[in-house]
Design a protein around this motif. Structure first.
Motif, PDB file in Angstrom:
ATOM      1  N   ARG A  12      11.739   7.692   2.017  1.00 26.11           N
ATOM      2  CA  ARG A  12      12.624   7.257   2.853  1.00 26.11           C
ATOM      3  C   ARG A  12      13.878   6.876   2.114  1.00 26.11           C
ATOM      4  NH1 ARG A  12      10.436   4.302   8.130  1.00 26.11           N
ATOM      5  NH2 ARG A  12      11.989   4.214   9.094  1.00 26.11           N
ATOM      6  N   PHE A  13      13.899   6.044   1.083  1.00 25.01           N
ATOM      7  CA  PHE A  13      14.343   5.290   0.034  1.00 25.01           C
ATOM      8  C   PHE A  13      15.174   6.697  -0.534  1.00 25.01           C
ATOM      9  CE2 PHE A  13      13.646   1.455   2.645  1.00 25.01           C
ATOM     10  CZ  PHE A  13      15.065   0.889   2.653  1.00 25.01           C
ATOM     11  N   GLN A  14      13.883   7.278  -0.841  1.00 27.13           N
ATOM     12  CA  GLN A  14      14.595   8.456  -1.779  1.00 27.13           C
ATOM     13  C   GLN A  14      15.447   9.017  -1.263  1.00 27.13           C
ATOM     14  OE1 GLN A  14      13.869   8.834  -5.867  1.00 27.13           O
ATOM     15  NE2 GLN A  14      14.758   9.908  -4.879  1.00 27.13           N
ATOM     16  N   ARG A  15      15.368   9.073  -0.344  1.00 24.92           N
ATOM     17  CA  ARG A  15      15.811  10.431   0.917  1.00 24.92           C
ATOM     18  C   ARG A  15      17.791   9.561   0.442  1.00 24.92           C
ATOM     19  NH1 ARG A  15      12.383  10.852   5.055  1.00 24.92           N
ATOM     20  NH2 ARG A  15      13.935   9.438   6.706  1.00 24.92           N
ATOM     21  N   VAL A  16      17.983   8.392   0.391  1.00 28.88           N
ATOM     22  CA  VAL A  16      19.110   7.899   0.751  1.00 28.88           C
ATOM     23  C   VAL A  16      19.619   8.327  -0.523  1.00 28.88           C
ATOM     24  CG1 VAL A  16      20.611   5.352   0.870  1.00 28.88           C
ATOM     25  CG2 VAL A  16      18.353   6.490   2.578  1.00 28.88           C
ATOM     26  N   LEU A  17      19.115   7.959  -2.139  1.00 30.14           N
ATOM     27  CA  LEU A  17      19.771   8.306  -3.405  1.00 30.14           C
ATOM     28  C   LEU A  17      20.014   9.629  -3.238  1.00 30.14           C
ATOM     29  CD1 LEU A  17      17.395   5.613  -5.387  1.00 30.14           C
ATOM     30  CD2 LEU A  17      19.587   5.506  -3.972  1.00 30.14           C
ATOM     31  N   ASP A  18      19.114  10.811  -2.886  1.00 31.08           N
ATOM     32  CA  ASP A  18      19.623  11.673  -3.175  1.00 31.08           C
ATOM     33  C   ASP A  18      20.623  12.175  -2.015  1.00 31.08           C
ATOM     34  OD1 ASP A  18      17.332  12.702  -4.932  1.00 31.08           O
ATOM     35  OD2 ASP A  18      16.144  13.283  -3.448  1.00 31.08           O
ATOM     36  N   HIS A  19      20.713  11.614  -0.443  1.00 33.38           N
ATOM     37  CA  HIS A  19      22.062  11.673  -0.046  1.00 33.38           C
ATOM     38  C   HIS A  19      23.535  10.967  -1.030  1.00 33.38           C
ATOM     39  CE1 HIS A  19      24.308  12.269   3.742  1.00 33.38           C
ATOM     40  NE2 HIS A  19      24.268  10.898   3.658  1.00 33.38           N
ATOM     41  N   ILE A  20      23.423  10.276  -1.264  1.00 31.31           N
ATOM     42  CA  ILE A  20      24.589   9.579  -1.859  1.00 31.31           C
ATOM     43  C   ILE A  20      24.967  10.303  -3.175  1.00 31.31           C
ATOM     44  CG2 ILE A  20      25.099   7.787  -3.318  1.00 31.31           C
ATOM     45  CD1 ILE A  20      23.049   5.885  -1.905  1.00 31.31           C
ATOM     46  N   ASP A  21      23.723  11.134  -3.909  1.00 29.26           N
ATOM     47  CA  ASP A  21      24.279  11.897  -5.133  1.00 29.26           C
ATOM     48  C   ASP A  21      25.232  12.514  -4.523  1.00 29.26           C
ATOM     49  OD1 ASP A  21      23.296  10.359  -7.133  1.00 29.26           O
ATOM     50  OD2 ASP A  21      21.114  11.137  -7.266  1.00 29.26           O
ATOM     51  N   ARG A  22      24.153  13.449  -3.265  1.00 23.69           N
ATOM     52  CA  ARG A  22      24.711  14.300  -2.806  1.00 23.69           C
ATOM     53  C   ARG A  22      26.436  14.836  -2.126  1.00 23.69           C
ATOM     54  NH1 ARG A  22      19.292  15.984  -0.981  1.00 23.69           N
ATOM     55  NH2 ARG A  22      20.103  14.829   0.826  1.00 23.69           N
ATOM     56  N   ASN A  23      26.249  13.378  -1.922  1.00 18.36           N
ATOM     57  CA  ASN A  23      28.029  13.540  -1.099  1.00 18.36           C
ATOM     58  C   ASN A  23      28.334  12.101  -1.428  1.00 18.36           C
ATOM     59  OD1 ASN A  23      26.979  15.209   1.749  1.00 18.36           O
ATOM     60  ND2 ASN A  23      25.448  13.952   1.109  1.00 18.36           N
ATOM     61  N   LEU A  24      28.959  12.058  -3.286  1.00 19.15           N
ATOM     62  CA  LEU A  24      29.734  11.357  -3.357  1.00 19.15           C
ATOM     63  C   LEU A  24      31.451  11.109  -2.642  1.00 19.15           C
ATOM     64  CD1 LEU A  24      28.599  10.453  -7.183  1.00 19.15           C
ATOM     65  CD2 LEU A  24      28.663   9.529  -5.052  1.00 19.15           C
ATOM     66  N   ASP A  25      31.908  12.568  -1.992  1.00 25.70           N
ATOM     67  CA  ASP A  25      33.314  12.982  -1.468  1.00 25.70           C
ATOM     68  C   ASP A  25      32.751  11.850  -0.067  1.00 25.70           C
ATOM     69  OD1 ASP A  25      33.440  13.575  -4.798  1.00 25.70           O
ATOM     70  OD2 ASP A  25      33.378  15.482  -3.749  1.00 25.70           O
ATOM     71  N   GLY A  26      31.802  12.332   0.625  1.00 28.17           N
ATOM     72  CA  GLY A  26      31.783  12.136   1.706  1.00 28.17           C
ATOM     73  C   GLY A  26      31.567  10.271   2.196  1.00 28.17           C
ATOM     74  N   ASP A  27      31.273  10.427   3.302  1.00 25.07           N
ATOM     75  CA  ASP A  27      31.407   9.309   4.325  1.00 25.07           C
ATOM     76  C   ASP A  27      29.734   8.339   3.926  1.00 25.07           C
ATOM     77  OD1 ASP A  27      30.375   6.682   5.475  1.00 25.07           O
ATOM     78  OD2 ASP A  27      30.137   7.904   8.024  1.00 25.07           O
TER      79      ASP A  27
END
Length: 293
Positions: A12-27
């Motif tokens: 679940r935390f790996q999903r968060v890290l991946d989401h951050i990397d994919r969405n650096l320009d987002g919320d």
């Protein structure tokens, strides 16, 4: 195979890290990230800090600052205004203040002459968090044995303090651009002659390499070299390649004794298949080669 409770928690935390990397320009606010992890926002920030040793808001800022610093140092055709906007700032001035506060140099100064020692210190919590998450992510089935072909390369040596490696990388990138031997059409390798954990900084030695059959003219610190043919164990690392020690440790400590293989007299080396910041960091790919007899 059914995952254990700790494995599901870390996933679940790996999903968060991946989401951050994919969405650096987002919320990337607390509420948005807690939804990605499927944890209560009232507890998510404490869980994140407890797991990674850095608050989530600082982690996000460091990821953005890292991308910005790479673009400043290695993609100098990108304007500072563009870099500032992509880092989430409305104006270059606000970005400049934040960058100076976190990295220790103004963006224009960092672009001209990066001071890598405070840069490494500033990004240390980010590197530590990523390394912590990836320490136990390898499995024997991840290792393949291949016959690597003899590969002629142009190489630039880096000898001395690892903290100054960024300067060598900048010179090598500049040389590749001038000669047209670019990463998009020429494979990129790093040969690790020494381990920075076991030698004095002055004795640190790696080679930055670009595959090419073209003759390499003298000058600019670039010479002709060869990565020899031979059998290799290959472990693919997806995501940050700032710290390949967990992958190397897995090969030497876990995979090699169980495999029955013997190592060959050539150093560990890596192929940089996909680069950050050309791709989001979670999509970067590095193949680590352990030469075998």
């Amino acid at each position: 195979m059914t995952k254990t409770a700790p494995e599901r928690f870390h996933a679940r935390f790996q999903r968060v890290l991946d989401h951050i990397d994919r969405n650096l320009d987002g919320d990337l606010g607390l509420e948005a990230l807690s939804r990605v992890a499927a944890f209560s926002k009232h507890h998510f920030h404490r869980q994140f800090t407890a797991l990674f040793g850095v608050p989530v808001h600082r982690y996000v800022q460091l990821v953005r600052m890292k991308r910005a610093s790479y673009r400043l140092a290695f993609r100098r055709e990108d304007s500072i205004t563009e870099i500032a906007m992509d880092a989430g700032y409305d104006a270059p001035e606000a970005f400049g203040r934040a960058f100076r506060q976190r990295i220790g140099q103004a963006p224009t100064d960092f672009r001209k002459t990066p001071d890598w020692v405070p840069w490494r210190t500033a990004l240390g919590p980010l590197t530590g968090a990523r390394t912590m998450q990836n320490q136990n992510s390898f499995d024997p089935d991840d290792v393949a044995i291949v016959d690597f072909p003899a590969t002629a390369v142009a190489l630039m040596e880096h000898r001395g303090d690892p903290a100054a490696l960024g300067d060598t990388i900048r010179r090598f990138i500049d040389w590749r651009k001038r000669t047209g031997i670019r990463a998009a059409s020429s494979a990129t390798y790093t040969v690790f002659h020494t381990d920075p954990d076991t030698v004095p900084a002055a004795d640190y030695h790696i080679d930055l390499c670009a595959a090419t059959a073209r003759p390499v003219a003298g000058g600019a610190g670039v010479t002709e070299g060869l990565i020899p043919a031979g059998r290799c164990a290959v472990l693919r690392v997806t995501g940050s390649s700032d710290d390949l020690r967990p992958a190397a440790t897995f090969l030497y400590r876990d995979w090699l004794p169980e495999s029955g293989e013997e190592v060959r007299d050539f150093p560990l080396y890596a192929q940089r298949v996909r680069f950050f910041p050309d791709v989001p960091e979670h999509e970067a790919v590095t193949d680590l080669f352990l030469p075998l007899q």
